[in-house]
Design an enzyme around this catalytic site. Sequence first.
Site, PDB file in Angstrom:
ATOM      1  N   HIS A 135       0.842  -1.203   0.000  1.00 12.42           N
ATOM      2  CA  HIS A 135       0.000   0.000   0.000  1.00 12.42           C
ATOM      3  C   HIS A 135       0.874   1.249   0.000  1.00 12.42           C
ATOM      4  O   HIS A 135       2.067   1.168   0.310  1.00 12.42           O
ATOM      5  CB  HIS A 135      -0.892   0.052   1.249  1.00 12.42           C
ATOM      6  CG  HIS A 135      -2.072  -0.866   1.190  1.00 12.42           C
ATOM      7  ND1 HIS A 135      -2.006  -2.187   1.568  1.00 12.42           N
ATOM      8  CD2 HIS A 135      -3.350  -0.656   0.781  1.00 12.42           C
ATOM      9  CE1 HIS A 135      -3.195  -2.738   1.397  1.00 12.42           C
ATOM     10  NE2 HIS A 135      -4.030  -1.840   0.921  1.00 12.42           N
ATOM     11  N   LYS A 139      -0.519   4.919   4.577  1.00  9.68           N
ATOM     12  CA  LYS A 139      -1.430   4.012   5.286  1.00  9.68           C
ATOM     13  C   LYS A 139      -0.936   3.785   6.711  1.00  9.68           C
ATOM     14  O   LYS A 139       0.239   3.501   6.931  1.00  9.68           O
ATOM     15  CB  LYS A 139      -1.544   2.686   4.525  1.00  9.68           C
ATOM     16  CG  LYS A 139      -2.597   1.771   5.126  1.00  9.68           C
ATOM     17  CD  LYS A 139      -2.959   0.645   4.192  1.00  9.68           C
ATOM     18  CE  LYS A 139      -3.903  -0.353   4.843  1.00  9.68           C
ATOM     19  NZ  LYS A 139      -5.184   0.260   5.230  1.00  9.68           N
TER      20      LYS A 139
HETATM   21  N1  LIG Z   1     -12.867  -0.876   3.513  1.00  8.39           N
HETATM   22  C1  LIG Z   1     -12.356  -0.310   2.418  1.00  8.39           C
HETATM   23  O1  LIG Z   1     -12.705  -0.667   1.284  1.00  8.39           O
HETATM   24  C2  LIG Z   1     -11.352   0.819   2.586  1.00  8.39           C
HETATM   25  C3  LIG Z   1     -10.826   1.483   1.476  1.00  8.39           C
HETATM   26  C4  LIG Z   1      -9.968   2.568   1.690  1.00  8.39           C
HETATM   27  C5  LIG Z   1      -9.665   2.968   2.991  1.00  8.39           C
HETATM   28  N2  LIG Z   1     -10.175   2.264   4.042  1.00  8.39           N
HETATM   29  C6  LIG Z   1      -9.961   2.679   5.430  1.00  8.39           C
HETATM   30  O2  LIG Z   1     -10.813   3.808   5.667  1.00  8.39           O
HETATM   31  C7  LIG Z   1     -10.240   4.639   6.670  1.00  8.39           C
HETATM   32  C8  LIG Z   1     -10.147   6.060   6.144  1.00  8.39           C
HETATM   33  O3  LIG Z   1      -9.273   6.079   5.033  1.00  8.39           O
HETATM   34  P1  LIG Z   1      -8.930   7.455   4.294  1.00  8.39           P
HETATM   35  O4  LIG Z   1      -7.905   7.108   3.286  1.00  8.39           O
HETATM   36  O5  LIG Z   1     -10.167   8.153   3.885  1.00  8.39           O
HETATM   37  O6  LIG Z   1      -8.217   8.220   5.504  1.00  8.39           O
HETATM   38  P2  LIG Z   1      -8.030   9.780   5.713  1.00  8.39           P
HETATM   39  O7  LIG Z   1      -7.861  10.468   4.409  1.00  8.39           O
HETATM   40  O8  LIG Z   1      -6.996   9.913   6.785  1.00  8.39           O
HETATM   41  O9  LIG Z   1      -9.441  10.230   6.252  1.00  8.39           O
HETATM   42  C9  LIG Z   1      -9.863   9.902   7.552  1.00  8.39           C
HETATM   43  C10 LIG Z   1     -11.045  10.802   7.864  1.00  8.39           C
HETATM   44  O10 LIG Z   1     -11.548  10.450   9.156  1.00  8.39           O
HETATM   45  C11 LIG Z   1     -11.785  11.642   9.903  1.00  8.39           C
HETATM   46  N3  LIG Z   1     -11.569  11.284  11.307  1.00  8.39           N
HETATM   47  C12 LIG Z   1     -10.442  10.790  11.862  1.00  8.39           C
HETATM   48  N4  LIG Z   1     -10.622  10.559  13.181  1.00  8.39           N
HETATM   49  C13 LIG Z   1     -11.897  10.924  13.458  1.00  8.39           C
HETATM   50  C14 LIG Z   1     -12.668  10.919  14.644  1.00  8.39           C
HETATM   51  N5  LIG Z   1     -12.162  10.496  15.823  1.00  8.39           N
HETATM   52  N6  LIG Z   1     -13.946  11.354  14.573  1.00  8.39           N
HETATM   53  C15 LIG Z   1     -14.462  11.778  13.390  1.00  8.39           C
HETATM   54  N7  LIG Z   1     -13.768  11.794  12.220  1.00  8.39           N
HETATM   55  C16 LIG Z   1     -12.506  11.380  12.268  1.00  8.39           C
HETATM   56  C17 LIG Z   1     -10.755  12.622   9.349  1.00  8.39           C
HETATM   57  O11 LIG Z   1     -11.205  13.922   9.322  1.00  8.39           O
HETATM   58  P3  LIG Z   1     -11.007  14.922  10.511  1.00  8.39           P
HETATM   59  O12 LIG Z   1      -9.633  14.688  11.067  1.00  8.39           O
HETATM   60  O13 LIG Z   1     -11.222  16.265   9.893  1.00  8.39           O
HETATM   61  O14 LIG Z   1     -12.100  14.544  11.438  1.00  8.39           O
HETATM   62  C18 LIG Z   1     -10.697  12.255   7.875  1.00  8.39           C
HETATM   63  O15 LIG Z   1     -11.722  12.924   7.151  1.00  8.39           O
HETATM   64  C19 LIG Z   1      -8.898   3.984   7.020  1.00  8.39           C
HETATM   65  O16 LIG Z   1      -9.091   3.164   8.154  1.00  8.39           O
HETATM   66  C20 LIG Z   1      -8.563   3.140   5.798  1.00  8.39           C
HETATM   67  O17 LIG Z   1      -7.721   2.037   6.092  1.00  8.39           O
HETATM   68  C21 LIG Z   1     -11.000   1.209   3.853  1.00  8.39           C
END
Ligand SMILES: NC(=O)c1ccc[n+]([C@@H]2O[C@H](COP(=O)([O-])OP(=O)(O)OC[C@H]3O[C@@H](n4cnc5c(N)ncnc54)[C@H](OP(=O)(O)O)[C@@H]3O)[C@@H](O)[C@H]2O)c1
Length: 226
Positions: A135, A139
């Site tokens: 990845h 990540k």
């Molecule tokens: N299942 C799947 O198919 C898949 C695919 C891709 C990614 N993922 C997973 O999805 C998650 C997010 O990925 P991403 O790439 O979008 O990450 P990212 O760009 O870091 O986004 C994370 C988001 O979560 C918010 N956040 C973080 N902590 C929070 C909290 N305590 N309360 C409310 N909001 C919070 C952050 O915004 P603020 O800090 O502004 O609140 C940010 O908008 C990760 O765990 C990743 O491994 C899963």
Amino acid sequence: MGRLVAGLADESGFELLGVVSRHHPGGAAMDGSGQDGWYPGLEALPTVPDVLIDFTLPAGLAAAARWCADHGVALVSGTTGLEANQSAALDQAAERIPVLHAPNFSPGVNATLALLRAAVRMLPEVSATHITDVHHVHKKDAPSGTALALAAALAPHQPEIDSRREGEVVGDHRVLLELPGETLALEHHAIDRAIFARGALLAGRWLAGRPAGRYTALDWIAGEDA
Ligand SMILES: NC(=O)c1ccc[n+]([C@@H]2O[C@H](COP(=O)([O-])OP(=O)(O)OC[C@H]3O[C@@H](n4cnc5c(N)ncnc54)[C@H](OP(=O)(O)O)[C@@H]3O)[C@@H](O)[C@H]2O)c1
């Protein structure tokens, strides 16, 4: 991921009621009035939705699960890297609402999980299994949630997992099964992150209105009880 889900909501047949994030992507301070449809917390949403789609970090998911259970909202989450207590928060919420948590919403990966289960059933002479997950360097969790799901699909085998973080790779997984005199490899390459958002939206449509309980991506994709 949140922005991708929001961007695809309309074409997936959803009415987008709001995007929740602690910070506005443009850097603007959020006061709860919902500028550009963005809200600083779930409690600021003007309307309680049918479905919440969560891609945050584990602490965000645990709080969202409690809010969904209190408000009768179906919860789809793709957040990975959950600790036992955060997974327990999902179990607790699932006593009151339908919850579908999946480490990967890509249809190809979920088909791979089903294929691996079938391969393990068909091939009792498998002697060793290996998983590689590659990845992007941003990540936070390793192994990836998908690698852990692939490992679970190989049970009772306990694969070695090699996690690498390189450049901007969206997500590559390779599973190798060793048998006497042969090997079997399955590979999946995610090319566009939109597949995860589209999958989560499709799962949300499937989940809304179902009875309370924990559901998996296999329940949604294959109608299978995992
Ligand atoms: N299942 C799947 O198919 C898949 C695919 C891709 C990614 N993922 C997973 O999805 C998650 C997010 O990925 P991403 O790439 O979008 O990450 P990212 O760009 O870091 O986004 C994370 C988001 O979560 C918010 N956040 C973080 N902590 C929070 C909290 N305590 N309360 C409310 N909001 C919070 C952050 O915004 P603020 O800090 O502004 O609140 C940010 O908008 C990760 O765990 C990743 O491994 C899963």
